[in-house]
Design an enzyme around this catalytic site. Structure first.
Site, mmCIF file in Angstrom:
data_model
loop_
_atom_site.group_PDB
_atom_site.id
_atom_site.type_symbol
_atom_site.label_atom_id
_atom_site.label_comp_id
_atom_site.label_asym_id
_atom_site.label_seq_id
_atom_site.Cartn_x
_atom_site.Cartn_y
_atom_site.Cartn_z
ATOM 1 N N TYR B 124 15.935 -41.594 -35.443
ATOM 2 C CA TYR B 124 16.577 -40.330 -35.794
ATOM 3 C C TYR B 124 15.752 -39.631 -36.871
ATOM 4 O O TYR B 124 15.447 -40.227 -37.905
ATOM 5 C CB TYR B 124 18.001 -40.559 -36.314
ATOM 6 C CG TYR B 124 18.674 -39.239 -36.556
ATOM 7 C CD1 TYR B 124 19.271 -38.562 -35.506
ATOM 8 C CD2 TYR B 124 18.648 -38.637 -37.807
ATOM 9 C CE1 TYR B 124 19.838 -37.316 -35.697
ATOM 10 C CE2 TYR B 124 19.221 -37.390 -38.006
ATOM 11 C CZ TYR B 124 19.811 -36.737 -36.950
ATOM 12 O OH TYR B 124 20.370 -35.502 -37.126
ATOM 13 N N GLN B 186 26.283 -37.089 -33.048
ATOM 14 C CA GLN B 186 26.189 -37.069 -31.579
ATOM 15 C C GLN B 186 24.876 -37.695 -31.095
ATOM 16 O O GLN B 186 24.849 -38.334 -30.026
ATOM 17 C CB GLN B 186 26.381 -35.651 -31.024
ATOM 18 C CG GLN B 186 25.420 -34.584 -31.508
ATOM 19 C CD GLN B 186 25.875 -33.907 -32.805
ATOM 20 O OE1 GLN B 186 26.604 -34.497 -33.602
ATOM 21 N NE2 GLN B 186 25.431 -32.684 -33.026
ATOM 22 N N ASN B 209 22.040 -37.447 -42.694
ATOM 23 C CA ASN B 209 23.103 -37.056 -43.622
ATOM 24 C C ASN B 209 24.313 -37.999 -43.508
ATOM 25 O O ASN B 209 24.240 -39.029 -42.832
ATOM 26 C CB ASN B 209 23.513 -35.602 -43.377
ATOM 27 C CG ASN B 209 24.094 -35.398 -41.972
ATOM 28 O OD1 ASN B 209 24.486 -36.352 -41.295
ATOM 29 N ND2 ASN B 209 24.133 -34.159 -41.540
ATOM 30 N N SER B 232 17.819 -41.206 -52.534
ATOM 31 C CA SER B 232 16.529 -41.776 -52.920
ATOM 32 C C SER B 232 16.452 -41.949 -54.443
ATOM 33 O O SER B 232 17.099 -41.232 -55.192
ATOM 34 C CB SER B 232 15.412 -40.864 -52.417
ATOM 35 O OG SER B 232 14.163 -41.476 -52.603
ATOM 36 N N GLN B 254 10.740 -36.955 -57.465
ATOM 37 C CA GLN B 254 11.922 -37.650 -56.947
ATOM 38 C C GLN B 254 13.131 -36.716 -56.937
ATOM 39 O O GLN B 254 13.880 -36.651 -55.960
ATOM 40 C CB GLN B 254 12.205 -38.873 -57.826
ATOM 41 C CG GLN B 254 13.349 -39.717 -57.336
ATOM 42 C CD GLN B 254 13.091 -40.232 -55.931
ATOM 43 O OE1 GLN B 254 11.980 -40.623 -55.597
ATOM 44 N NE2 GLN B 254 14.096 -40.183 -55.101
ATOM 45 N N HIS B 257 14.054 -34.097 -54.105
ATOM 46 C CA HIS B 257 14.548 -34.484 -52.767
ATOM 47 C C HIS B 257 15.904 -33.841 -52.484
ATOM 48 O O HIS B 257 16.095 -33.147 -51.505
ATOM 49 C CB HIS B 257 14.667 -36.006 -52.642
ATOM 50 C CG HIS B 257 13.403 -36.651 -52.218
ATOM 51 N ND1 HIS B 257 12.864 -36.466 -50.977
ATOM 52 C CD2 HIS B 257 12.554 -37.492 -52.872
ATOM 53 C CE1 HIS B 257 11.736 -37.161 -50.877
ATOM 54 N NE2 HIS B 257 11.525 -37.785 -52.012
ATOM 55 N N GLU B 322 14.875 -48.438 -55.482
ATOM 56 C CA GLU B 322 14.135 -48.223 -54.228
ATOM 57 C C GLU B 322 12.625 -48.155 -54.515
ATOM 58 O O GLU B 322 11.847 -48.852 -53.892
ATOM 59 C CB GLU B 322 14.610 -46.905 -53.596
ATOM 60 C CG GLU B 322 13.956 -46.598 -52.260
ATOM 61 C CD GLU B 322 14.265 -45.192 -51.780
ATOM 62 O OE1 GLU B 322 14.800 -44.375 -52.576
ATOM 63 O OE2 GLU B 322 13.970 -44.886 -50.616
ATOM 64 N N HIS B 323 12.251 -47.286 -55.454
ATOM 65 C CA HIS B 323 10.852 -47.174 -55.880
ATOM 66 C C HIS B 323 10.747 -47.577 -57.342
ATOM 67 O O HIS B 323 11.513 -47.073 -58.162
ATOM 68 C CB HIS B 323 10.333 -45.735 -55.769
ATOM 69 C CG HIS B 323 10.469 -45.128 -54.407
ATOM 70 N ND1 HIS B 323 11.567 -44.392 -54.040
ATOM 71 C CD2 HIS B 323 9.644 -45.141 -53.337
ATOM 72 C CE1 HIS B 323 11.414 -43.970 -52.784
ATOM 73 N NE2 HIS B 323 10.265 -44.413 -52.332
ATOM 74 N N ASP B 356 4.816 -42.273 -50.228
ATOM 75 C CA ASP B 356 5.639 -41.509 -49.287
ATOM 76 C C ASP B 356 4.831 -41.093 -48.057
ATOM 77 O O ASP B 356 5.376 -40.974 -46.964
ATOM 78 C CB ASP B 356 6.178 -40.241 -49.954
ATOM 79 C CG ASP B 356 7.301 -40.536 -50.936
ATOM 80 O OD1 ASP B 356 7.857 -41.648 -50.883
ATOM 81 O OD2 ASP B 356 7.615 -39.648 -51.763
ATOM 82 N N GLU B 410 33.469 -83.313 -35.037
ATOM 83 C CA GLU B 410 33.926 -81.934 -34.862
ATOM 84 C C GLU B 410 34.950 -81.821 -33.725
ATOM 85 O O GLU B 410 35.289 -80.713 -33.304
ATOM 86 C CB GLU B 410 32.712 -81.010 -34.643
ATOM 87 C CG GLU B 410 31.756 -81.060 -35.837
ATOM 88 C CD GLU B 410 30.708 -79.950 -35.859
ATOM 89 O OE1 GLU B 410 30.633 -79.175 -34.903
ATOM 90 O OE2 GLU B 410 29.990 -79.865 -36.886
ATOM 91 N N HIS B 415 31.140 -82.093 -25.804
ATOM 92 C CA HIS B 415 29.747 -82.099 -26.234
ATOM 93 C C HIS B 415 29.186 -83.528 -26.148
ATOM 94 O O HIS B 415 28.061 -83.744 -25.686
ATOM 95 C CB HIS B 415 29.618 -81.569 -27.658
ATOM 96 C CG HIS B 415 29.757 -80.077 -27.770
ATOM 97 N ND1 HIS B 415 30.860 -79.397 -27.330
ATOM 98 C CD2 HIS B 415 28.898 -79.137 -28.264
ATOM 99 C CE1 HIS B 415 30.685 -78.089 -27.556
ATOM 100 N NE2 HIS B 415 29.505 -77.910 -28.131
#
Lengths: 428, 428
Positions: B124, B186, B209, B232, B254, B257, B322-323, B356, B410, B415
């Site tokens: 995506y 969708q 999003n 981020s 940063q 964003h 994250e970074h 990036d 068990e 088995h």
């Protein structure tokens, strides 16, 4: 007198191959349990344990003494079997260890991938009437081999407030660090959010009922989880020569797990199918768990007659079974064509029961066709990676223009600026 | 005139470090979109695209001609930058390829781990006003290196019904097999469940999003997903000598964003903090995306004064950013002590913007502290494993008693029986 449905057309087969999707009607109940544990922590755990397990606990944590006592309770034969299983599981999983690496693709450029163990993980082991020491080994050993420092196990207490001795011994053999008497969705909540007694963990693994599965799905994202396990499955590929006694025994071993378990077989002729069905019926009569196995076979068991080998392969790949047993004369001949399966058992003397306990590979496997995109539980589930990037001033200079171009394309001029200031442009 | 909050106490810091958990108020809307696509398939996609993107499409799939046209539209500079980035990303990710293996731990025992690519995956890519060709590279290249045969990309159409040319070119450079003009929840529904035009895939990756994130969480289990990405983040560790211009530029890169982005910095003195804050303010005034960056800095930006290095390390590990940029004099000195970060950028000339776009490691990284248990997107996300087990009759004989012992423990006598019949016991 056949109890296993014999399928001879692709239309019938298509219907039988569609697994029922478990509609999670327990979600509202599970949400309220999660909220309760978040809010009231230990008090909620004690309360819910009384409510669901019928046990009034004083302490949640299993004591050293209880573990010592457990060793007295298990037979030396069982202890030895657990030790042997541990050794074989370790041997296989040691192969899965990943090393960190670094490369210097050009002067002044260092790139790397650091592999680190999760600092904590929690294992859920179902309890109640049954006990699953093998599941303890299969979850705890990969975590410990990965290097997880704090490994926590939770399992519901038995009616007398104790934990099954075999489970305790298995946990201790694996070096599990903390064991708690708490089960169900409340255990998952405790592991995810923490309580006064149980510090939270970063990943939760292990099987469980619908409540546990739903709780794991709900806490996913806040912590990591292994997978949402569906009913266990076996698909056996037999040719005309496959030992019918073995095939029937393996189908029934699968069916005895629970009523939702799925045992199916692909055979080359109606004659073989009929003989197999009769043998299933014969062996079923001798089973201790006949009632469960019979319900499972009736609801989810089937034998499909597929004469063409390529079609058999196609069906297997579409099914993507958790366990695939190939009992044909040359079980390796089409191995490369099988794209999707959790584990593949080759030949007449590699029954699923071997893999469940002793062979070494993990018995936590993707179910319900998720072998198309999921893997057996492994050491890789208990590590995580960090990328390392180091560029020299000169090396950065070589790519500055390209970075600026891409940043402009994405309308991120601040990104371009972070490069420009390093080239001495527009700094103060 | 400081715009960045300067923190000097651990109590304040603790508050700032807690990320807001995004309460998903969009879930009911997303559920109804998923249902709509499941039921009405292509018709639903066309309808929802008209409703949300304001575009009446005739066909969902991007044509060969549109891809050819896109190449005419992008500048040769951009095309070269994309090609260079592709080469560097490939070089790093090639290192992540895993081989299948087999071992023979004892005579008659073969165990193995087969590594296979997912047969299909869907990416995506967000659209609308912005375009993210770099994200195309970062998602598509690991999938193609893993060997994914069918790689699908979906992205919302622009108001004129086209897809951004840079995105199309990037997708084509990576060998993406199918591109569809559909966005939002969708698109995730189409990739998970399939429509007449879009066949379903086994794994869905890529940012999006709140609707996209929620849809991914809801289809998880039915298909695999990469991660639920939060806003981020960057955390910069500066010492008294770190170039203030660089640090400020990276914080602002940063912050541009989006308003939820988090930019923070750990510094050794109040003096440095004040100077940095002033520099952030100065550079902010020059930014094209000043409005966004300012809101982000005000809401989520902070500079913490931490004098003791061990405390700095502790804070970083708790934050699990994250970074992480380390701009200290000797950035490698404490590298081994950093347990949790998505990617670590070492030294003054390794800004996040480099990672990036160009450095090679993936820019899809775990956010919101999930670096404690998650990894960067990688080739390993597009493969899955199958265990192989083969025992000879004799080798099975060596472990039969132990398997039977464990099976009895068990209460799975079926088995045990599957083992016994192979020893010639109780067969017919």
């Amino acid at each position: 007198m056949t109890v296993v449905q014999i399928i001879t057309t692709r239309e019938q087969l298509k219907q039988r191959m569609a697994r029922k999707s478990s509609v999670s009607s327990v979600e509202p109940a599970v949400r309220s349990i999660l909220d309760e544990v978040k809010q009231f922590k230990d008090a909620a755990l004690l309360d819910l344990t009384e409510r669901f397990d019928g046990v009034q606990l004083q302490t949640l944590r299993v004591s050293e003494q209880e573990i010592e006592d457990a060793y007295q309770e298990v037979s030396s034969t069982l202890l030895q079997a657990l030790r042997d299983a541990k050794g074989r599981i370790q041997l296989f999983h040691e192969q899965q260890k990943e090393e960190s690496w670094r490369i210097e693709p050009e002067e002044g450029v260092y790139l790397g991938q650091q592999v680190r163990p999760l600092s904590s993980a929690g294992i859920y082991i179902p309890g109640g009437k049954a006990s699953y020491p093998s599941t303890v080994l299969m979850n705890a050993l990969p975590a410990k081999i990965a290097g997880v420092k704090r490994l926590v196990l939770t399992t519901p207490p038995q009616p007398d407030g104790t934990v099954n001795a075999a489970v305790l011994v298995a946990a201790d053999l694996c070096g599990v660090d903390e064991i708690y008497k708490v089960g169900g969705a409340q255990a998952i909540a405790a592991l995810a959010y923490g309580t006064e007694t149980i510090r939270p963990v970063h990943k939760i693994t292990g099987p469980g009922n619908a409540y546990v599965a739903c709780a794991k799905k709900l806490v996913f994202g806040h912590v990591s989880i292994d997978m949402i396990a569906g009913p266990s499955e076996v698909c056996i590929w037999a040719d005309g020569q496959s030992n019918i006694t073995f095939v029937a025994a393996d189908l029934l071993a699968q069916a005895e797990h629970d009523e939702d378990a799925m045992a199916c077989c692909l055979v080359p002729s109606l004659k073989y199918a009929n003989a197999l069905s009769e043998e299933v019926y014969r062996q079923l009569e001798l089973m201790e768990r006949k009632e469960i196995a019979e319900k499972s076979i009736q609801a989810n068991g089937w034998i499909a007659v597929v004469e063409i080998e390529d079609e058999t392969i196609e069906i297997i790949n579409e099914l993507a079974p958790e366990h695939l047993e190939i009992l044909t004369a040359d079980p390796e001949s089409r191995l490369d064509d099988i794209e999707h399966a959790g584990a593949i058992f080759l030949g007449a003397f590699s029954p699923e029961a071997l893999g469940d306990y002793m062979a070494g590979p993990n018995h936590t496997l993707p179910t319900s066709g998720t072998a198309k995109f999921s893997s057996p539980l492994g050491v890789y589930d208990f590590v995580k990676k960090t990328s390392i990037i180091r560029y020299s001033e000169e090396a950065l200079g070589h790519v500055s223009e390209q970075i600026i171009e891409l940043a402009k394309t994405e309308r991120l001029q601040g990104h371009a600026q972070a490069i420009r200031v390093r080239a001495g442009e527009e700094s103060r």
